[in-house]
Scaffold this motif. Sequence first.
Motif, PDB file in Angstrom:
ATOM      1  N   ILE A 143       0.873  -1.167   0.000  1.00 45.92           N
ATOM      2  CA  ILE A 143       0.000   0.000   0.000  1.00 45.92           C
ATOM      3  C   ILE A 143       0.915   1.224   0.000  1.00 45.92           C
ATOM      4  CG2 ILE A 143      -1.874   1.228   1.172  1.00 45.92           C
ATOM      5  CD1 ILE A 143      -2.580  -1.659   0.227  1.00 45.92           C
ATOM      6  N   LEU A 144       0.688   2.109  -0.966  1.00 47.99           N
ATOM      7  CA  LEU A 144       1.511   3.310  -1.121  1.00 47.99           C
ATOM      8  C   LEU A 144       0.638   4.563  -1.017  1.00 47.99           C
ATOM      9  CD1 LEU A 144       3.386   2.233  -4.403  1.00 47.99           C
ATOM     10  CD2 LEU A 144       4.058   1.721  -2.051  1.00 47.99           C
ATOM     11  N   SER A 145       1.268   5.670  -0.668  1.00 52.33           N
ATOM     12  CA  SER A 145       0.588   6.973  -0.669  1.00 52.33           C
ATOM     13  C   SER A 145       1.151   7.867  -1.764  1.00 52.33           C
ATOM     14  CB  SER A 145       0.766   7.658   0.691  1.00 52.33           C
ATOM     15  OG  SER A 145       0.060   6.968   1.679  1.00 52.33           O
ATOM     16  N   HIS A 146       1.851   7.278  -2.694  1.00 51.28           N
ATOM     17  CA  HIS A 146       2.503   8.054  -3.752  1.00 51.28           C
ATOM     18  C   HIS A 146       2.584   7.207  -5.023  1.00 51.28           C
ATOM     19  CE1 HIS A 146       6.132   5.556  -3.399  1.00 51.28           C
ATOM     20  NE2 HIS A 146       5.834   5.531  -2.103  1.00 51.28           N
ATOM     21  N   LEU A 147       2.801   7.899  -6.115  1.00 49.19           N
ATOM     22  CA  LEU A 147       3.027   7.229  -7.386  1.00 49.19           C
ATOM     23  C   LEU A 147       4.457   6.688  -7.417  1.00 49.19           C
ATOM     24  CD1 LEU A 147       1.367   9.913  -9.666  1.00 49.19           C
ATOM     25  CD2 LEU A 147       0.485   7.629  -9.182  1.00 49.19           C
ATOM     26  N   ILE A 148       4.691   5.731  -8.279  1.00 49.66           N
ATOM     27  CA  ILE A 148       6.043   5.193  -8.434  1.00 49.66           C
ATOM     28  C   ILE A 148       6.869   6.210  -9.212  1.00 49.66           C
ATOM     29  CG2 ILE A 148       7.429   3.322  -9.414  1.00 49.66           C
ATOM     30  CD1 ILE A 148       5.013   1.479  -9.017  1.00 49.66           C
ATOM     31  N   LYS A 149       8.062   6.489  -8.717  1.00 46.56           N
ATOM     32  CA  LYS A 149       8.955   7.455  -9.362  1.00 46.56           C
ATOM     33  C   LYS A 149       9.285   7.021 -10.792  1.00 46.56           C
ATOM     34  CE  LYS A 149      11.181   8.143  -4.988  1.00 46.56           C
ATOM     35  NZ  LYS A 149      11.878   7.114  -4.282  1.00 46.56           N
ATOM     36  N   ASN A 150       9.512   8.019 -11.626  1.00 45.16           N
ATOM     37  CA  ASN A 150       9.940   7.816 -13.013  1.00 45.16           C
ATOM     38  C   ASN A 150       8.934   7.047 -13.867  1.00 45.16           C
ATOM     39  OD1 ASN A 150      12.448   9.134 -12.493  1.00 45.16           O
ATOM     40  ND2 ASN A 150      13.164   7.250 -11.541  1.00 45.16           N
ATOM     41  N   THR A 151       7.642   7.202 -13.551  1.00 41.80           N
ATOM     42  CA  THR A 151       6.603   6.561 -14.368  1.00 41.80           C
ATOM     43  C   THR A 151       5.677   7.607 -14.996  1.00 41.80           C
ATOM     44  OG1 THR A 151       5.148   6.266 -12.452  1.00 41.80           O
ATOM     45  CG2 THR A 151       6.618   4.420 -13.036  1.00 41.80           C
ATOM     46  N   SER A 152       6.155   8.845 -15.117  1.00 42.39           N
ATOM     47  CA  SER A 152       5.373   9.943 -15.701  1.00 42.39           C
ATOM     48  C   SER A 152       4.069  10.161 -14.968  1.00 42.39           C
ATOM     49  CB  SER A 152       5.123   9.691 -17.192  1.00 42.39           C
ATOM     50  OG  SER A 152       6.334   9.546 -17.878  1.00 42.39           O
ATOM     51  N   SER A 182      -4.480   2.094  -8.761  1.00 38.82           N
ATOM     52  CA  SER A 182      -4.744   3.161  -7.804  1.00 38.82           C
ATOM     53  C   SER A 182      -6.219   3.377  -7.526  1.00 38.82           C
ATOM     54  CB  SER A 182      -4.148   4.459  -8.345  1.00 38.82           C
ATOM     55  OG  SER A 182      -4.892   4.896  -9.477  1.00 38.82           O
ATOM     56  N   PHE A 183      -6.464   4.431  -6.757  1.00 39.38           N
ATOM     57  CA  PHE A 183      -7.832   4.821  -6.419  1.00 39.38           C
ATOM     58  C   PHE A 183      -8.628   5.161  -7.673  1.00 39.38           C
ATOM     59  CE2 PHE A 183      -5.290   8.625  -6.442  1.00 39.38           C
ATOM     60  CZ  PHE A 183      -6.090   9.593  -7.032  1.00 39.38           C
ATOM     61  N   VAL A 184      -7.947   5.559  -8.741  1.00 38.44           N
ATOM     62  CA  VAL A 184      -8.617   5.864 -10.006  1.00 38.44           C
ATOM     63  C   VAL A 184      -9.360   4.637 -10.524  1.00 38.44           C
ATOM     64  CG1 VAL A 184      -8.208   6.522 -12.421  1.00 38.44           C
ATOM     65  CG2 VAL A 184      -6.977   7.687 -10.587  1.00 38.44           C
ATOM     66  N   HIS A 185      -8.853   3.448 -10.190  1.00 30.94           N
ATOM     67  CA  HIS A 185      -9.452   2.192 -10.632  1.00 30.94           C
ATOM     68  C   HIS A 185     -10.398   1.607  -9.591  1.00 30.94           C
ATOM     69  CE1 HIS A 185      -5.543   2.741 -12.609  1.00 30.94           C
ATOM     70  NE2 HIS A 185      -6.219   2.375 -13.676  1.00 30.94           N
ATOM     71  N   ASN A 186     -10.678   2.371  -8.532  1.00 28.03           N
ATOM     72  CA  ASN A 186     -11.571   1.938  -7.447  1.00 28.03           C
ATOM     73  C   ASN A 186     -11.069   0.687  -6.730  1.00 28.03           C
ATOM     74  OD1 ASN A 186     -13.458   4.055  -7.809  1.00 28.03           O
ATOM     75  ND2 ASN A 186     -14.322   2.958  -9.549  1.00 28.03           N
ATOM     76  N   VAL A 187      -9.753   0.580  -6.574  1.00 28.75           N
ATOM     77  CA  VAL A 187      -9.169  -0.556  -5.860  1.00 28.75           C
ATOM     78  C   VAL A 187      -8.433  -0.113  -4.602  1.00 28.75           C
ATOM     79  CG1 VAL A 187      -8.966  -2.008  -7.907  1.00 28.75           C
ATOM     80  CG2 VAL A 187      -7.073  -0.510  -7.258  1.00 28.75           C
ATOM     81  N   ALA A 188      -8.500   1.165  -4.305  1.00 32.46           N
ATOM     82  CA  ALA A 188      -7.841   1.708  -3.112  1.00 32.46           C
ATOM     83  C   ALA A 188      -8.560   2.991  -2.712  1.00 32.46           C
ATOM     84  CB  ALA A 188      -6.367   1.997  -3.413  1.00 32.46           C
ATOM     85  N   ALA A 189      -8.329   3.426  -1.491  1.00 26.81           N
ATOM     86  CA  ALA A 189      -8.902   4.681  -1.023  1.00 26.81           C
ATOM     87  C   ALA A 189      -8.292   5.846  -1.795  1.00 26.81           C
ATOM     88  CB  ALA A 189      -8.633   4.834   0.473  1.00 26.81           C
ATOM     89  N   ARG A 190      -8.992   6.979  -1.828  1.00 27.36           N
ATOM     90  CA  ARG A 190      -8.491   8.160  -2.540  1.00 27.36           C
ATOM     91  C   ARG A 190      -7.080   8.492  -2.046  1.00 27.36           C
ATOM     92  NH1 ARG A 190      -9.442  11.021  -6.068  1.00 27.36           N
ATOM     93  NH2 ARG A 190     -11.586  11.291  -6.571  1.00 27.36           N
ATOM     94  N   GLY A 191      -6.192   8.712  -3.005  1.00 29.48           N
ATOM     95  CA  GLY A 191      -4.823   9.056  -2.674  1.00 29.48           C
ATOM     96  C   GLY A 191      -3.940   7.863  -2.343  1.00 29.48           C
ATOM     97  N   LYS A 192      -4.474   6.657  -2.504  1.00 30.61           N
ATOM     98  CA  LYS A 192      -3.701   5.443  -2.205  1.00 30.61           C
ATOM     99  C   LYS A 192      -3.467   4.647  -3.489  1.00 30.61           C
ATOM    100  CE  LYS A 192      -3.698   6.116   2.224  1.00 30.61           C
ATOM    101  NZ  LYS A 192      -2.508   6.542   2.911  1.00 30.61           N
TER     102      LYS A 192
END
Length: 162
Positions: A54-63, A89-99
Amino acid sequence: MLNKPIEEIIVQNGKEIGVKSEGQIARCKQLICDPSCVKDRVEKEGQVIRVICILSHLIKNTSDANSCQIIIPQNQVNRKSDIYVCMISFVHNVAARGKYTAIVSTTVETKEPEKEIRPALELLEPTERKFVSISDLLVPKDLGTESQIFISRTYDATHVFF
């Protein structure tokens, strides 16, 4: 017979003719199942390690991608098998907003599988939570053409890529 326990696979003259579950028999000409249903007809081919992070950030260097797939080639990390990373990510409704949820997987090659995936986990740092599992990779002992019992393989390390 989905989601029912298998009590017995009924075989007659070397061919599967039915499945007994909860006292009832379902007759059939073929059985298609996963390895957990027929443990005596599969063998262990190896193991797979999977880590859900579970992350609170995007993966670096993936635009700043909200989802991505990364393959770490085996020769770059002195291994026989690639390491796979899938992030959604949360955009895909598989995690909470911002996760973000990242799944790391590879075929186990040593007695220290968690060290084997370290290059992938370093790409994801910092992680909020990690859930590690190691599972056997089971394969059918035969093709099933004689018995008419067709058995799938368990999920390998690439399963999140299909």
